[in-house]
Design a protein around this motif. Structure first.
Motif, mmCIF file in Angstrom:
data_model
loop_
_atom_site.group_PDB
_atom_site.id
_atom_site.type_symbol
_atom_site.label_atom_id
_atom_site.label_comp_id
_atom_site.label_asym_id
_atom_site.label_seq_id
_atom_site.Cartn_x
_atom_site.Cartn_y
_atom_site.Cartn_z
ATOM 1 N N SER A 85 -1.737 -3.996 -0.842
ATOM 2 C CA SER A 85 -2.360 -4.176 0.469
ATOM 3 C C SER A 85 -3.745 -3.553 0.519
ATOM 4 O O SER A 85 -4.699 -4.137 1.042
ATOM 5 C CB SER A 85 -1.482 -3.580 1.568
ATOM 6 O OG SER A 85 -0.288 -4.315 1.725
ATOM 7 N N ASP A 86 -3.873 -2.339 -0.024
ATOM 8 C CA ASP A 86 -5.183 -1.688 -0.084
ATOM 9 C C ASP A 86 -6.148 -2.482 -0.951
ATOM 10 O O ASP A 86 -7.326 -2.640 -0.609
ATOM 11 C CB ASP A 86 -5.051 -0.269 -0.636
ATOM 12 C CG ASP A 86 -4.460 0.697 0.377
ATOM 13 O OD1 ASP A 86 -4.623 0.451 1.581
ATOM 14 O OD2 ASP A 86 -3.849 1.683 -0.043
ATOM 15 N N ALA A 89 -7.268 -5.620 0.817
ATOM 16 C CA ALA A 89 -8.224 -5.284 1.874
ATOM 17 C C ALA A 89 -9.623 -5.056 1.301
ATOM 18 O O ALA A 89 -10.622 -5.505 1.869
ATOM 19 C CB ALA A 89 -7.754 -4.036 2.622
ATOM 20 N N GLU A 187 -11.918 -7.551 10.740
ATOM 21 C CA GLU A 187 -11.144 -8.662 11.294
ATOM 22 C C GLU A 187 -10.640 -9.577 10.191
ATOM 23 O O GLU A 187 -9.503 -10.049 10.237
ATOM 24 C CB GLU A 187 -12.002 -9.452 12.284
ATOM 25 C CG GLU A 187 -11.263 -10.583 12.992
ATOM 26 C CD GLU A 187 -10.108 -10.098 13.853
ATOM 27 O OE1 GLU A 187 -9.220 -10.927 14.165
ATOM 28 O OE2 GLU A 187 -10.078 -8.908 14.226
ATOM 29 N N THR A 190 -7.650 -8.027 8.590
ATOM 30 C CA THR A 190 -6.475 -8.222 9.438
ATOM 31 C C THR A 190 -5.920 -9.632 9.276
ATOM 32 O O THR A 190 -4.700 -9.837 9.143
ATOM 33 C CB THR A 190 -6.835 -7.985 10.919
ATOM 34 O OG1 THR A 190 -7.281 -6.627 11.072
ATOM 35 C CG2 THR A 190 -5.637 -8.230 11.821
ATOM 36 N N LEU A 193 -4.312 -9.975 5.665
ATOM 37 C CA LEU A 193 -3.007 -9.329 5.522
ATOM 38 C C LEU A 193 -1.932 -10.068 6.312
ATOM 39 O O LEU A 193 -0.775 -10.144 5.890
ATOM 40 C CB LEU A 193 -3.094 -7.872 5.970
ATOM 41 C CG LEU A 193 -3.947 -6.967 5.086
ATOM 42 C CD1 LEU A 193 -4.029 -5.568 5.672
ATOM 43 C CD2 LEU A 193 -3.395 -6.915 3.664
ATOM 44 N N ALA A 194 -2.319 -10.639 7.456
ATOM 45 C CA ALA A 194 -1.366 -11.447 8.211
ATOM 46 C C ALA A 194 -0.993 -12.707 7.433
ATOM 47 O O ALA A 194 0.155 -13.164 7.463
ATOM 48 C CB ALA A 194 -1.954 -11.820 9.569
ATOM 49 N N VAL A 200 2.396 -3.683 5.774
ATOM 50 C CA VAL A 200 1.711 -2.404 5.659
ATOM 51 C C VAL A 200 0.337 -2.491 6.312
ATOM 52 O O VAL A 200 -0.446 -3.400 6.035
ATOM 53 C CB VAL A 200 1.554 -2.003 4.176
ATOM 54 C CG1 VAL A 200 0.834 -0.669 4.068
ATOM 55 C CG2 VAL A 200 2.919 -1.942 3.505
ATOM 56 N N GLN A 201 0.034 -1.558 7.179
ATOM 57 C CA GLN A 201 -1.288 -1.467 7.778
ATOM 58 C C GLN A 201 -2.164 -0.591 6.887
ATOM 59 O O GLN A 201 -1.729 0.473 6.443
ATOM 60 C CB GLN A 201 -1.199 -0.867 9.182
ATOM 61 C CG GLN A 201 -0.397 -1.718 10.159
ATOM 62 C CD GLN A 201 -1.036 -3.084 10.376
ATOM 63 O OE1 GLN A 201 -2.239 -3.190 10.559
ATOM 64 N NE2 GLN A 201 -0.211 -4.127 10.342
ATOM 65 N N VAL A 202 -3.365 -1.025 6.630
ATOM 66 C CA VAL A 202 -4.245 -0.253 5.758
ATOM 67 C C VAL A 202 -5.445 0.254 6.540
ATOM 68 O O VAL A 202 -5.845 -0.321 7.554
ATOM 69 C CB VAL A 202 -4.735 -1.105 4.567
ATOM 70 C CG1 VAL A 202 -3.571 -1.609 3.746
ATOM 71 C CG2 VAL A 202 -5.596 -2.271 5.053
ATOM 72 N N THR A 203 -5.982 1.343 6.069
ATOM 73 C CA THR A 203 -7.207 1.901 6.660
ATOM 74 C C THR A 203 -8.361 1.817 5.676
ATOM 75 O O THR A 203 -9.454 2.283 5.958
ATOM 76 C CB THR A 203 -6.980 3.372 7.055
ATOM 77 O OG1 THR A 203 -6.579 4.115 5.902
ATOM 78 C CG2 THR A 203 -5.900 3.478 8.131
#
Length: 232
Positions: A85-86, A89, A187, A190, A193-194, A200-203
């Motif tokens: 996921s990271d 992103a 955006e 987001t 990942l969707a 998993v939410q990434v920063t």
């Protein structure tokens, strides 16, 4: 960065390449002649050929430098990334940012492979560089699916869709538009990942200081790669 293409006091090598990016992106490689380049930089045809071996060699050089820069920047960003996921992103954010910041250079890099002679060493080299870059996307999606982080029916179609979303910023993004580059990248991450159904939410966000330096990007140009007649 060259701000005056006709200034003989600036580096001729840089002026020619900046003019080539501008003309190849706006009117296409095939429609651009050495004479066009000469007029743009106020040089004779002989003067142009003193600095470049041929128009095709000039195109190959531009594409090679741009692709190598993107590859190197991507590898530096991914070196400290965590899971799929990271990594995804960072891939989305960096590809989006590169195309937003250098719309003309990336337009040439993405659209003019067809203009290189099939079977030539230059064309084969560019393909190898492109494959190396896309391998990062392939591995990231495959790893995410393998560990159950991503749920993707067709990894190839997903990769192509996400990459097309990112590269499309070269067509419409403007620094003075409604959204900042950081907002656009966030955006798109987001959305990406969707698309792979990542829980998993990434920063993680791309470090813009690591983006490739593309010195031949013409400054302060409103990009519209279509020929003049198509814009009327």
């Amino acid at each position: 960065m060259i701000t005056d293409l006709t200034d003989p006091g600036t580096d001729a090598h840089e002026r020619i390449r900046t003019a080539a990016v501008l003309l190849f992106a706006r009117q296409g490689y095939a429609a651009t002649s050495i004479r066009d380049l000469g007029r743009a930089v106020n040089m004779t045809n002989a003067g142009i050929y003193h600095h470049v071996g041929s128009k095709e060699a000039l195109l190959a050089d531009l594409m090679r430098v741009a692709q190598q820069g993107l590859n190197s920047a991507t590898e530096r960003m991914l070196a400290t990334a965590g899971g799929p996921s990271d990594r995804l992103a960072l891939l989305i954010g960096s590809l989006t940012a590169v195309h937003a910041c250098a719309p003309l250079t990336t337009s040439v890099m993405d659209g003019e492979l067809r203009s290189l002679t099939p079977g030539s060493a230059a064309r084969d080299e560019i393909i190898v560089l492109r494959d190396a870059y896309e391998a990062h996307w392939k591995r990231t999606l495959a790893d995410g699916v393998a560990e159950g982080t991503f749920r993707v029916a067709d990894q190839k179609l997903t990769r192509l869709a996400l990459m097309s979303m990112c590269t499309g910023t070269s067509e419409w993004y403007r620094p003075d538009g409604d959204s900042t580059l950081e907002q656009v990248c966030a955006e798109f991450v987001t959305i990406g990942l969707a698309a792979v159904r990542a829980p998993v939410q990434v920063t993680t966000s791309p470090d813009f200081s690591l983006l490739p330096d593309l010195p031949w990007e013409p400054p302060d140009v409103q990009h519209d790669p279509r020929p003049d007649e198509a814009r009327r």
